[in-house]
Design an enzyme around this catalytic site. Structure first.
Site, short mmCIF file in Angstrom:
data_model
loop_
_atom_site.label_atom_id
_atom_site.label_comp_id
_atom_site.label_asym_id
_atom_site.label_seq_id
_atom_site.Cartn_x
_atom_site.Cartn_y
_atom_site.Cartn_z
N ASN A 159 0.93 -1.21 -0.06
CA ASN A 159 0.01 0.18 -0.06
C ASN A 159 0.66 1.18 0.05
O ASN A 159 1.31 1.49 1.05
CB ASN A 159 -0.98 -0.12 1.21
N GLU A 160 1.00 1.60 -1.07
CA GLU A 160 2.22 2.78 -1.50
C GLU A 160 1.46 4.22 -0.97
O GLU A 160 0.22 4.13 -0.76
CB GLU A 160 2.38 2.77 -2.86
N PRO A 161 2.24 5.22 -1.18
CA PRO A 161 1.58 6.44 -0.71
C PRO A 161 0.23 6.91 -1.85
O PRO A 161 0.51 6.53 -3.11
CB PRO A 161 2.92 7.57 -0.99
N SER A 163 -2.45 5.22 -1.27
CA SER A 163 -3.45 4.36 -0.78
C SER A 163 -4.61 4.88 0.44
O SER A 163 -4.20 5.51 1.04
CB SER A 163 -2.88 3.17 -0.07
#
Ligand code: F6R
Length: 260
Positions: A159-161, A163
């Site tokens: 869950n990258e920036p 998300s």
């Protein structure tokens, strides 16, 4: 001698150990206790598992407990957080290969109880597959315990920036920082997949207990942000601040920038 410093910060339990070895043994002990108590109750223990460098010593200790102390994984159901996409399970960089090498090949887990996102699913079927992954977790009564590492971008799972807090299992694009960090395993960044299937932040949030582990000074800055900065999609790990049952397990190095 084991030294642990336990604090609660904004609702999160923060446990700081002298080194990652002691910390990993303590996490493995929590997992073993859960497996045993569920077994005594005639129930399954549903574990959410992570890959990467961080949990390796935890898995080593679980293997030792299996071999030397008869810890059985027969009643354990596992769901891994993520897998690269596309990815063949037989490839050495796959998270299937990682889990087999570091845990599953060495314990008595039932093969049918192991769940890892399928990196080979046809693109048209990904959305339905991800929904089924969520439903399968729910069908077992949800995750009893989710293990997490943290990436330099502040990702948990992949869950990258960007998300959202209610995101569920889905196909995501990997951040360039994350791809750069994986480059050594893939003989260069050009070979690192651009995408992955990951449980969402909302999937993780539903776990009854969440343990985020981080080792070394290289993680100190992102750990400090995760725990102490405002909750922001720019650092998805900050979402953990508002979840129940979260424990951050750190070694001294990873705790160096905390103001606690
Ligand atoms: C792995 C995962 C990632 C890693 C994170 C830290 O399944 O979901 O979020 O936990 O990238 O990786 P390491 O432990 O290699 O520093």
């Amino acid at each position: 001698m084991k030294t642990v410093n336990n604090t609660t910060y904004k609702g999160t339990t923060v446990s700081v150990y002298d080194n990652k070895h002691e910390a990993s043994i303590a996490v493995a002990q929590q997992i073993a206790d859960l497996i045993k108590s569920k077994n005594e109750a005639g129930e399954k223990a549903v574990l959410g598992l992570a890959t990467g460098a961080t949990p390796i010593e935890v898995y080593n200790e679980l293997i030792r407990m299996h071999k030397e102390e008869e810890l059985s994984f027969q009643n354990v159901i596992t769901f891994n957080l993520d897998e690269y996409y596309p990815m063949e399970p037989t490839a050495k960089q796959s998270y299937v290969a990682f889990m087999n090498e570091h845990l599953f090949d060495h314990v008595d887990v039932v093969k049918e109880h192991v769940n890892i996102p399928d990196g080979e699913i046809a693109s048209d079927d990904v959305a339905a597959y991800c929904e089924a992954y969520e439903q399968k977790i729910t069908s077992y009564g949800g995750l009893d315990l989710q293990l997490l590492g943290i990436g330099r971008t502040g990702h948990v799972g992949f869950n990258e920036p960007g998300s959202t807090v209610d995101s569920l299992t889905r196909l995501v694009e990997l951040n360039e920082v994350t791809r750069a960090d994986a480059a050594a395993n893939f003989d260069g960044i050009a070979h690192v997949p651009t995408h992955a299937i990951t449980m969402g932040v909302g999937t993780i949030a539903k776990a009854k207990k969440i343990i985020l582990m981080a080792w070394g000074e290289g993680k100190a800055e992102i750990v400090q942000k995760a725990l102490e900065s405002e909750i922001t999609t720019e650092v998805p790990a900050t979402y953990l601040q508002e979840f129940d049952g979260v424990e951050m397990v750190l070694d001294k190095g990873a705790a160096t920038k905390l103001s606690l």
